[in-house]
Write an enzyme that holds these catalytic residues in place. Structure first.
Site, short mmCIF file in Angstrom:
data_model
loop_
_atom_site.label_atom_id
_atom_site.label_comp_id
_atom_site.label_asym_id
_atom_site.label_seq_id
_atom_site.Cartn_x
_atom_site.Cartn_y
_atom_site.Cartn_z
N GLY A 1 -4.95 -2.19 5.27
CA GLY A 1 -4.16 -3.33 4.80
C GLY A 1 -4.84 -4.67 5.06
O GLY A 1 -4.96 -5.51 4.16
N ARG A 2 -5.31 -4.87 6.28
CA ARG A 2 -5.90 -6.17 6.62
C ARG A 2 -7.31 -6.34 6.07
O ARG A 2 -7.93 -7.38 6.28
CB ARG A 2 -5.85 -6.40 8.13
CG ARG A 2 -6.48 -5.30 8.98
CD ARG A 2 -6.09 -5.45 10.43
NE ARG A 2 -6.55 -4.36 11.27
CZ ARG A 2 -5.91 -3.19 11.44
NH1 ARG A 2 -4.79 -2.96 10.79
NH2 ARG A 2 -6.38 -2.27 12.24
N GLU B 1 -5.02 -7.28 15.21
CA GLU B 1 -4.48 -5.96 14.85
C GLU B 1 -5.61 -4.93 14.91
O GLU B 1 -5.37 -3.75 15.17
CB GLU B 1 -3.84 -6.00 13.46
CG GLU B 1 -2.80 -4.90 13.29
CD GLU B 1 -2.00 -5.00 12.00
OE1 GLU B 1 -2.60 -5.12 10.92
OE2 GLU B 1 -0.76 -4.95 12.06
N HIS C 1 -5.16 -34.06 17.44
CA HIS C 1 -4.06 -34.91 17.91
C HIS C 1 -2.96 -34.07 18.53
O HIS C 1 -1.83 -34.51 18.66
CB HIS C 1 -3.52 -35.73 16.74
CG HIS C 1 -4.58 -36.64 16.19
ND1 HIS C 1 -4.69 -37.97 16.55
CD2 HIS C 1 -5.60 -36.38 15.34
CE1 HIS C 1 -5.74 -38.49 15.93
NE2 HIS C 1 -6.31 -37.55 15.19
N LYS D 1 9.45 -1.09 14.82
CA LYS D 1 10.02 -0.70 13.51
C LYS D 1 11.11 0.35 13.72
O LYS D 1 12.19 0.27 13.14
CB LYS D 1 8.93 -0.08 12.63
CG LYS D 1 8.02 -1.04 11.93
CD LYS D 1 7.24 -0.25 10.87
CE LYS D 1 5.91 -0.87 10.56
NZ LYS D 1 5.05 -0.03 9.73
N LYS E 1 0.84 -1.20 0.00
CA LYS E 1 0.00 0.00 0.00
C LYS E 1 0.88 1.25 0.00
O LYS E 1 0.70 2.15 -0.81
CB LYS E 1 -0.90 -0.03 1.24
CG LYS E 1 -1.85 1.12 1.36
CD LYS E 1 -2.81 0.88 2.52
CE LYS E 1 -3.56 2.15 2.85
NZ LYS E 1 -4.54 1.97 3.93
N GLU F 1 10.46 -4.67 4.77
CA GLU F 1 10.56 -6.07 4.32
C GLU F 1 10.26 -6.18 2.83
O GLU F 1 10.98 -6.81 2.06
CB GLU F 1 9.56 -6.96 5.08
CG GLU F 1 9.86 -7.14 6.55
CD GLU F 1 9.17 -6.10 7.43
OE1 GLU F 1 8.91 -4.96 6.93
OE2 GLU F 1 8.91 -6.40 8.60
C1 G6Q Z 1 -2.67 -3.94 8.05
C2 G6Q Z 1 -1.44 -3.26 8.38
C3 G6Q Z 1 -0.19 -3.96 7.93
C4 G6Q Z 1 0.20 -3.67 6.49
C5 G6Q Z 1 1.65 -4.10 6.29
C6 G6Q Z 1 2.11 -3.90 4.88
O1 G6Q Z 1 -3.78 -3.54 8.30
O2 G6Q Z 1 -1.52 -1.95 7.97
O3 G6Q Z 1 -0.21 -5.33 8.13
O4 G6Q Z 1 -0.65 -4.32 5.62
O5 G6Q Z 1 2.47 -3.41 7.16
O6 G6Q Z 1 2.00 -2.57 4.51
P1 G6Q Z 1 2.19 -2.12 3.03
O7 G6Q Z 1 1.10 -2.73 2.23
O8 G6Q Z 1 2.11 -0.63 3.05
O9 G6Q Z 1 3.53 -2.62 2.58
#
Ligand code: G6Q
Length: 544
Positions: free
Chosen positions: A272-273, A358, A389, A509, A210, A216
């Site tokens: 994001g989620r 989250e 199990h 972070k 996003k 990462e």
């Molecule tokens: C979700 C969070 C988080 C996000 C990641 C990746 O709700 O905001 O999990 O999706 O940190 O972020 P980017 O899509 O910006 O790389």
């Protein structure tokens, strides 16, 4: 309405629920079922093809009435309307929360700041469709003219968990001629293992981010770029054929060297989620094809409409949320186990962990005051029957109360001899065993030696929900995800927290950035942390 001024634990409904919780602690599911022969039909809800049996919760009709009263006191109806109408309900980020617009049918209207966003959503969906058809049909070829056979999605958190889960869940519907890999971890092992057997000439990389700034993802994307260019003697022109981006940040995408013509957009009103049905779902569309992807969206939308319009006592997300609030705040449960009896849903618990924890793992109200009640329980789980199990022992006979969400399908996508009947028998048996247990007298009556009786007794009275659908399809997956999305929203309204921010991920972070500099610096850094962190840094540096 549950405004900042409202004191949740002082509301009439909350106080009545506390009293109700006290009285229900001494009641058993055995008694409740014995008192009402229809309970197993009555405490159920069926809508949009999903059947929820919540009768094995430690509730009565009065409990439900009080929980719905609490939802009313919290202004749930108005808050639902506020979300759907594009109000900026994510107050700490000053954003609208409109994942529902991602699955709104073409021609409908959902406004953000006065502008209808639905045409934009469909324009991107159409571009995704064009791209997916060209890759799947073999018209989109790599730099050397080879057909694309591998799709690598690079993303993390919300830009990974949804796509991975959906890919696994809908594998049955996927193009088996394409290989899909997902790289998320900054650990180079993730990249190395995901790509070691792939030919760059046949690979398209989707950089899903996003913000296009996530450490990462950008590190993995740069590594992918080097991996790819190494195969083409450093010819930069290859990037356009082998990289596409999914992002809200066109400037950063261009800086990376990806042509913005190959960028699929989404918007800051998609968290994001909550983004697996946005362009973040590009890998899903490539796997299952545009038609199935649209079925997935239609499933989401059906649940949205149900959530928006059904009365609370017949509303699947509302009921699921109220039961979680009940178990968490009035019976003291600290977790929820999500137990899908379908191997395709093996990543569903991991996906739900982010969605739930989250979103509602918060300790202050919208007004910034400390809450004086528990918020999100801990979500975890594994597919059945494997978990049986392993950790089910603790659920049956341990000291903790662990409400379970069982998920099952009447029909299997892979009907192989007796497998599916066995799978279903197991899920139903687990819900039954948890609810009703086995008394000491029943154990004795089997001729068990007295000293073994306590070990073989099952206290029962463990709550569970059973969610069933006919068969796992793209539409059903959409409904299931939307069900939990909206349940999380309802819980957040009751707990009066911002379910759409995630400030709790920031501190780590920032500290990692500082420590990275210290690990990489030539000169030994002056100890600047606590004695534990200093020593750990020293040990890491020693190996350099
Ligand atoms: C979700 C969070 C988080 C996000 C990641 C990746 O709700 O905001 O999990 O999706 O940190 O972020 P980017 O899509 O910006 O790389």
């Amino acid at each position: 309405m549950n405004t900042s001024a409202m004191n949740l634990t002082g509301t009439a409904s909350w106080l009545a629920l506390v009293a109700q919780g006290e009285s229900m602690r001494s009641r058993t599911l055995r008694e409740l079922f014995a008192e009402d022969g229809e309970r197993g039909q009555r405490l159920t809800c069926e809508a949009v093809g999903l059947y929820l049996d919540y009768s094995k919760n430690r509730i009565t009709s009065e409990t439900l009435r009080l929980l719905i009263g609490l939802a009313d006191e919290c202004g749930l109806r108005e808050r639902i309307a506020a979300m759907f109408s594009g109000e900026r309900i994510n107050i700490t980020e000053n954003r609208a929360v409109l994942h529902v617009a991602l699955r709104a049918p073409r021609g409908s209207s959902i406004r953000v700041d006065g502008k209808n966003v639905v045409p934009h959503v469909h324009a991107v969906l159409d571009r995704m469709t064009g791209f997916a058809c060209r890759v799947r049909g073999g018209q989109w070829v790599g730099h050397t003219g080879q057909r694309i056979r591998n799709v690598v999605n690079i993303g993390i958190g919300g830009s990974d968990l949804g796509p991975v889960m959906a890919y696994e869940a809908l594998r049955h519907y996927s193009d088996r001629g394409l290989v899909f890999r997902f790289i998320s971890n900054v650990d180079g092992t993730d990249f190395a293992e995901a790509t070691h057997d792939l030919d760059p000439a046949e690979t398209v990389v989707i950089v899903s981010s996003k913000t296009f700034t996530t450490q990462e993802t950008m590190t993995n994307a740069q590594t992918a770029r080097r991996w790819l260019l190494a195969a083409f003697g450093g010819d930069e022109r290859a990037v356009a054929k082998h990289f596409v981006a999914v992002s809200t940040n066109a400037t950063k995408v261009a800086e990376f060297g990806i042509d913005t013509a190959n960028m699929f957009e989404f918007w800051d009103w998609v968290g994001g989620r909550y983004s697996m049905d946005s362009a973040i779902g590009l890998s899903t569309m490539l796997a299952i094809g545009p038609d199935h992807f649209r079925e997935l969206l239609a499933g989401f939308h059906e649940m949205d409409e149900h959530f928006r319009s059904a009365p609370f006592d017949r509303n699947l997300p509302v009921l699921l949320a109220l039961l979680t609030v009940w178990n968490t705040n009035f019976l003291g449960a600290e977790t929820v186990a999500v137990l899908p009896y379908d191997q395709y849903l093996k990543r569903f618990p991991a996906y739900l962990q982010q969605l739930t924890m989250e979103s509602n793992g918060k300790r202050v109200t919208l007004a910034g005051r400390d809450v004086d009640y528990a918020t999100s329980p801990i979500y975890w789980g594994e597919p059945g029957t494997n978990g049986q199990h392993s950790f089910y022992q603790l659920i049956h006979q341990g000291t903790r109360l662990i409400p379970c969400d069982f998920i099952a399908f009447v029909e299997s996508l892979n009907p192989l001899g007796p497998h599916h009947a066995m799978l279903l028998a197991n899920v139903l048996a687990q819900a039954e065993a948890l609810a009703f247990g086995k008394t000491a007298d029943e154990v004795r009556a089997e001729g068990t030696a007295e000293w073994l009786v306590p070990h073989r007794t099952f206290p029962g009275n463990r709550p569970s929900n059973v969610l069933m659908a006919q068969r796992l399809s793209p539409a059903v997956l959409g409904k299931l995800v939307a069900l939990y999305e909206h349940a999380v929203f309802v819980e957040g309204i009751l707990w009066n927290v911002d379910s759409f921010d995630q400030w709790g991920v920031e501190l780590g972070k920032v500290l990692a950035q500082r420590i990275l500099g210290e690990l990489q610096s030539k000169a030994a850094p002056a100890p600047a942390h606590d004695s534990s962190t200093n020593e750990l840094i020293r040990r890491c540096r020693q190996g350099k």
